[in-house]
Write a protein that holds these residues in place. Structure first.
Motif, PDB file in Angstrom:
ATOM      1  N   LYS A 147      63.378  29.394  14.570  1.00 49.62           N
ATOM      2  CA  LYS A 147      63.021  29.679  15.970  1.00 49.62           C
ATOM      3  C   LYS A 147      62.775  31.182  16.142  1.00 49.62           C
ATOM      4  O   LYS A 147      61.877  31.588  16.880  1.00 49.62           O
ATOM      5  CB  LYS A 147      64.132  29.219  16.924  1.00 49.62           C
ATOM      6  CG  LYS A 147      64.554  27.769  16.731  1.00 49.62           C
ATOM      7  CD  LYS A 147      63.418  26.809  17.040  1.00 49.62           C
ATOM      8  CE  LYS A 147      63.852  25.351  17.011  1.00 49.62           C
ATOM      9  NZ  LYS A 147      64.194  24.852  15.648  1.00 49.62           N
ATOM     10  N   THR A 148      63.580  31.982  15.460  1.00 50.58           N
ATOM     11  CA  THR A 148      63.342  33.433  15.497  1.00 50.58           C
ATOM     12  C   THR A 148      61.948  33.722  14.952  1.00 50.58           C
ATOM     13  O   THR A 148      61.181  34.492  15.542  1.00 50.58           O
ATOM     14  CB  THR A 148      64.396  34.172  14.646  1.00 50.58           C
ATOM     15  OG1 THR A 148      65.690  33.820  15.120  1.00 50.58           O
ATOM     16  CG2 THR A 148      64.214  35.679  14.723  1.00 50.58           C
ATOM     17  N   ALA A 149      61.637  33.098  13.828  1.00 54.45           N
ATOM     18  CA  ALA A 149      60.331  33.328  13.200  1.00 54.45           C
ATOM     19  C   ALA A 149      59.194  32.899  14.130  1.00 54.45           C
ATOM     20  O   ALA A 149      58.161  33.571  14.214  1.00 54.45           O
ATOM     21  CB  ALA A 149      60.250  32.569  11.875  1.00 54.45           C
ATOM     22  N   ALA A 200      56.999  42.249   0.433  1.00 53.56           N
ATOM     23  CA  ALA A 200      57.956  42.930  -0.447  1.00 53.56           C
ATOM     24  C   ALA A 200      59.357  42.427  -0.128  1.00 53.56           C
ATOM     25  O   ALA A 200      59.684  42.149   1.035  1.00 53.56           O
ATOM     26  CB  ALA A 200      57.901  44.442  -0.252  1.00 53.56           C
ATOM     27  N   ASP A 201      60.149  42.267  -1.174  1.00 53.43           N
ATOM     28  CA  ASP A 201      61.555  41.906  -1.006  1.00 53.43           C
ATOM     29  C   ASP A 201      62.292  42.424  -2.234  1.00 53.43           C
ATOM     30  O   ASP A 201      61.711  42.478  -3.318  1.00 53.43           O
ATOM     31  CB  ASP A 201      61.713  40.371  -0.887  1.00 53.43           C
ATOM     32  CG  ASP A 201      63.088  39.985  -0.345  1.00 53.43           C
ATOM     33  OD1 ASP A 201      64.100  40.269  -1.023  1.00 53.43           O
ATOM     34  OD2 ASP A 201      63.163  39.424   0.759  1.00 53.43           O
ATOM     35  N   VAL A 202      63.549  42.801  -2.048  1.00 50.85           N
ATOM     36  CA  VAL A 202      64.319  43.260  -3.215  1.00 50.85           C
ATOM     37  C   VAL A 202      64.585  42.097  -4.171  1.00 50.85           C
ATOM     38  O   VAL A 202      64.883  42.305  -5.342  1.00 50.85           O
ATOM     39  CB  VAL A 202      65.667  43.910  -2.788  1.00 50.85           C
ATOM     40  CG1 VAL A 202      65.428  45.276  -2.157  1.00 50.85           C
ATOM     41  CG2 VAL A 202      66.444  43.020  -1.826  1.00 50.85           C
ATOM     42  N   ALA A 205      62.372  36.886  -6.962  1.00 47.35           N
ATOM     43  CA  ALA A 205      62.046  35.449  -6.971  1.00 47.35           C
ATOM     44  C   ALA A 205      61.347  35.043  -5.670  1.00 47.35           C
ATOM     45  O   ALA A 205      60.408  34.234  -5.676  1.00 47.35           O
ATOM     46  CB  ALA A 205      63.331  34.635  -7.169  1.00 47.35           C
ATOM     47  N   LYS A 206      61.793  35.608  -4.554  1.00 52.92           N
ATOM     48  CA  LYS A 206      61.162  35.278  -3.267  1.00 52.92           C
ATOM     49  C   LYS A 206      59.727  35.783  -3.234  1.00 52.92           C
ATOM     50  O   LYS A 206      58.833  35.114  -2.716  1.00 52.92           O
ATOM     51  CB  LYS A 206      61.965  35.899  -2.119  1.00 52.92           C
ATOM     52  CG  LYS A 206      63.317  35.242  -1.891  1.00 52.92           C
ATOM     53  CD  LYS A 206      64.097  35.956  -0.799  1.00 52.92           C
ATOM     54  CE  LYS A 206      65.485  35.350  -0.634  1.00 52.92           C
ATOM     55  NZ  LYS A 206      66.365  36.153   0.206  1.00 52.92           N
ATOM     56  N   VAL A 207      59.527  36.961  -3.790  1.00 48.59           N
ATOM     57  CA  VAL A 207      58.178  37.537  -3.822  1.00 48.59           C
ATOM     58  C   VAL A 207      57.262  36.655  -4.669  1.00 48.59           C
ATOM     59  O   VAL A 207      56.142  36.327  -4.270  1.00 48.59           O
ATOM     60  CB  VAL A 207      58.226  38.980  -4.372  1.00 48.59           C
ATOM     61  CG1 VAL A 207      56.822  39.531  -4.574  1.00 48.59           C
ATOM     62  CG2 VAL A 207      59.030  39.878  -3.425  1.00 48.59           C
ATOM     63  N   CYS A 235      61.223  42.545   8.540  1.00 51.61           N
ATOM     64  CA  CYS A 235      62.130  41.391   8.627  1.00 51.61           C
ATOM     65  C   CYS A 235      63.286  41.531   7.639  1.00 51.61           C
ATOM     66  O   CYS A 235      63.799  40.537   7.128  1.00 51.61           O
ATOM     67  CB  CYS A 235      61.368  40.090   8.354  1.00 51.61           C
ATOM     68  SG  CYS A 235      60.103  39.744   9.580  1.00 51.61           S
ATOM     69  N   ALA A 236      63.677  42.789   7.348  1.00 57.94           N
ATOM     70  CA  ALA A 236      64.826  42.996   6.449  1.00 57.94           C
ATOM     71  C   ALA A 236      65.992  43.523   7.289  1.00 57.94           C
ATOM     72  O   ALA A 236      66.497  42.793   8.136  1.00 57.94           O
ATOM     73  CB  ALA A 236      64.438  43.934   5.323  1.00 57.94           C
ATOM     74  N   LEU A 237      66.368  44.774   7.072  1.00 60.72           N
ATOM     75  CA  LEU A 237      67.490  45.294   7.862  1.00 60.72           C
ATOM     76  C   LEU A 237      67.014  46.396   8.803  1.00 60.72           C
ATOM     77  O   LEU A 237      65.830  46.696   8.870  1.00 60.72           O
ATOM     78  CB  LEU A 237      68.597  45.773   6.923  1.00 60.72           C
ATOM     79  CG  LEU A 237      69.289  44.618   6.180  1.00 60.72           C
ATOM     80  CD1 LEU A 237      70.322  45.158   5.206  1.00 60.72           C
ATOM     81  CD2 LEU A 237      69.959  43.630   7.143  1.00 60.72           C
TER      82      LEU A 237
HETATM   83  P1  NAI Z   1      68.178  37.347   5.375  1.00 61.41           P
HETATM   84  O1  NAI Z   1      69.354  38.052   4.786  1.00 61.41           O
HETATM   85  O2  NAI Z   1      68.013  35.891   5.140  1.00 61.41           O
HETATM   86  O3  NAI Z   1      66.833  38.063   4.886  1.00 61.41           O
HETATM   87  C1  NAI Z   1      66.690  39.423   4.685  1.00 61.41           C
HETATM   88  C2  NAI Z   1      65.739  39.593   3.499  1.00 61.41           C
HETATM   89  O4  NAI Z   1      65.410  40.967   3.382  1.00 61.41           O
HETATM   90  C3  NAI Z   1      66.349  39.160   2.167  1.00 61.41           C
HETATM   91  O5  NAI Z   1      65.438  38.324   1.479  1.00 61.41           O
HETATM   92  C4  NAI Z   1      66.590  40.471   1.435  1.00 61.41           C
HETATM   93  O6  NAI Z   1      66.490  40.338   0.030  1.00 61.41           O
HETATM   94  C5  NAI Z   1      65.469  41.310   1.999  1.00 61.41           C
HETATM   95  N1  NAI Z   1      65.655  42.757   1.909  1.00 61.41           N
HETATM   96  C6  NAI Z   1      66.795  43.470   2.034  1.00 61.41           C
HETATM   97  N2  NAI Z   1      66.537  44.782   1.904  1.00 61.41           N
HETATM   98  C7  NAI Z   1      65.201  44.892   1.722  1.00 61.41           C
HETATM   99  C8  NAI Z   1      64.320  45.982   1.529  1.00 61.41           C
HETATM  100  N3  NAI Z   1      64.747  47.246   1.526  1.00 61.41           N
HETATM  101  N4  NAI Z   1      62.996  45.740   1.385  1.00 61.41           N
HETATM  102  C9  NAI Z   1      62.537  44.473   1.400  1.00 61.41           C
HETATM  103  N5  NAI Z   1      63.324  43.394   1.552  1.00 61.41           N
HETATM  104  C10 NAI Z   1      64.641  43.607   1.718  1.00 61.41           C
HETATM  105  O7  NAI Z   1      68.213  37.689   6.930  1.00 61.41           O
HETATM  106  P2  NAI Z   1      67.418  36.987   8.116  1.00 61.41           P
HETATM  107  O8  NAI Z   1      68.287  36.004   8.780  1.00 61.41           O
HETATM  108  O9  NAI Z   1      66.058  36.600   7.646  1.00 61.41           O
HETATM  109  O10 NAI Z   1      67.278  38.210   9.127  1.00 61.41           O
HETATM  110  C11 NAI Z   1      66.350  39.260   8.895  1.00 61.41           C
HETATM  111  C12 NAI Z   1      66.498  40.287  10.023  1.00 61.41           C
HETATM  112  O11 NAI Z   1      66.222  39.661  11.267  1.00 61.41           O
HETATM  113  C13 NAI Z   1      67.899  40.889  10.147  1.00 61.41           C
HETATM  114  O12 NAI Z   1      67.780  42.226  10.560  1.00 61.41           O
HETATM  115  C14 NAI Z   1      68.540  40.065  11.257  1.00 61.41           C
HETATM  116  O13 NAI Z   1      69.539  40.762  11.952  1.00 61.41           O
HETATM  117  C15 NAI Z   1      67.327  39.832  12.145  1.00 61.41           C
HETATM  118  N6  NAI Z   1      67.448  38.658  12.995  1.00 61.41           N
HETATM  119  C16 NAI Z   1      67.671  37.424  12.438  1.00 61.41           C
HETATM  120  C17 NAI Z   1      67.776  36.306  13.247  1.00 61.41           C
HETATM  121  C18 NAI Z   1      67.929  34.934  12.672  1.00 61.41           C
HETATM  122  O14 NAI Z   1      67.715  33.955  13.411  1.00 61.41           O
HETATM  123  N7  NAI Z   1      68.256  34.804  11.399  1.00 61.41           N
HETATM  124  C19 NAI Z   1      67.697  36.423  14.712  1.00 61.41           C
HETATM  125  C20 NAI Z   1      67.382  37.755  15.186  1.00 61.41           C
HETATM  126  C21 NAI Z   1      67.304  38.823  14.336  1.00 61.41           C
END
Ligand code: NAI
Length: 346
Positions: A147-149, A200-202, A205-207, A235-237
């Motif tokens: 839903k976020t996506a 890009a992702d760290v 495998a996802k990439v 969509c990372a941190l």
């Molecule tokens: P997740 O932990 O599943 O995904 C984060 C991804 O970013 C991972 O695949 C990780 O390997 C990658 N990553 C980490 N550092 C990186 C870098 N320097 N460069 C590239 N890739 C990197 O987290 P999720 O749930 O997808 O959330 C992503 C962001 O969205 C977070 O900031 C979270 O707070 C925010 N968010 C998430 C929501 C949700 O429904 N999950 C809702 C609202 C915000």
């Protein structure tokens, strides 16, 4: 507590510890003006307690703005659990965290965030009712990330139309930083709409999967923010848009899921000065909280939730209109708009 000035803005900050399980968590209630503070729980390895506190304070404040702008009857809160070193008993750790949530008597409601799962939330349910994001056989519920996506996707669609002046996503180049729970779903939506992905992702495998499934172009994590694209979706941190990275951004539109993308408000000004439209994170990434809030209130139903999430596009449109009138930046206008909604609901 750690002498951070931000704290004065928060109603309540609880440091919860439990030596038996290794729990050390910070539960930050920023505002309950609109209702109980609602926001996810992050499990993360922090370098220091001060760093964890700073994260909890910034994220919980962001939740107040996010929930207000999404017109939810909830205030803003967030919890962070400092990941214990080495092996730990995860169910026991979350049970202890659940007791801390319960001790706030409903002032704070939790759900998933980075590092926590639907299984963790299900475990919490045994300890406290103040939890959401739990898959159920008989009702709507579960992982908020699709839903976020979807909310980020409709925001990009609106931005592409209104900022880039293009009628569809077909052929639009989008850089995705992070292919996690949200980033992956977003990649699927964008690919289906005809966008060209740079990723890009760290996690290599996802990439590789994105290259195989979406024909995405892979770039190094250090290069993604400066990719030659139309749209950038962080969509990372957090804090990825900062004094070092902003001068190199080539996209004309930024809309992504990560919370707290701007390291400082000045970074939003710098983007605007470079002619880049930054759609504030807490406006576009509200789909997940809309989902878990509906689930929590027992008002969940897939179609209704998706319809409510889709309304984020209308808010993007309204924001851009307000920006034009105010001669300001989207980040500053959204802040004022959200703060005007931080009022007690009748
Ligand atoms: P997740 O932990 O599943 O995904 C984060 C991804 O970013 C991972 O695949 C990780 O390997 C990658 N990553 C980490 N550092 C990186 C870098 N320097 N460069 C590239 N890739 C990197 O987290 P999720 O749930 O997808 O959330 C992503 C962001 O969205 C977070 O900031 C979270 O707070 C925010 N968010 C998430 C929501 C949700 O429904 N999950 C809702 C609202 C915000």
């Amino acid at each position: 507590l750690f002498g951070l000035p931000d704290q004065a803005a928060h109603e309540r900050v609880l440091l919860a510890t439990d030596p038996a399980t290794g729990l050390k968590a910070i539960l930050a209630v920023h505002s309950t003006a609109r209702g109980p503070a609602f926001g996810g729980c992050r499990l993360w390895h922090y370098d220091s307690e001060a760093a964890a506190l700073n994260d909890a304070l910034r994220l919980s404040q962001g939740m107040s703005l996010k929930n207000a702008l999404a017109d939810l009857p909830f205030g803003g809160g967030k919890a962070v659990i400092l990941k214990p070193q080495g092996d730990f008993d995860r169910p026991a750790l979350f049970a202890a965290f659940g007791r801390a949530v319960q001790s706030l008597n409903g002032a704070y409601i939790t759900a998933e965030d980075v590092g926590t799962t639907t299984a963790d939330m299900r475990g919490l349910q045994a300890v406290t009712p103040f939890v959401s994001g739990i898959p159920r056989d008989d009702a709507f519920g579960g992982d908020p990330s699709p839903k976020t996506a979807w909310g980020v996707f409709v925001s990009i669609q609106a931005g592409v139309r209104l900022v880039l002046g293009r009628s569809s996503l077909d052929g639009v180049r989008v850089a995705l930083q992070g292919l996690g729970a949200v980033g992956w779903h977003l990649a699927e939506f964008l690919h289906r709409a005809g966008a060209k992905l740079v990723v890009a992702d760290v996690d290599a495998a996802k990439v590789e999967r994105a290259v195989a499934q979406f024909g995405a172009v892979a770039v190094h994590v250090g290069e993604i923010l400066a990719a030659d694209v139309d749209v950038l979706a962080p969509c990372a941190l957090g804090a990825s848009l900062n004094a070092q990275t902003v001068p190199a951004v080539r996209a004309k539109l930024i809309a992504g899921a990560a919370n707290n993308q701007l390291a400082t408000p000045a970074d939003g000004d710098a983007l605007q000065a470079r002619g880049i439209c930054y759609l504030p994170d807490y406006l576009v990434n509200a789909g997940g909280i809309i989902s878990v809030a509906r689930e929590y209130r027992g008002e969940g139903e897939e179609a209704a939730v998706m319809a409510e999430v889709s309304k984020i596009a209308e808010r993007v449109e309204e924001l851009l209109q307000r920006v034009q009138k105010a001669d300001s930046t989207p980040a500053r206008v959204a802040d004022d708009w959200a703060r005007s909604k931080l009022v007690t609901l009748g």
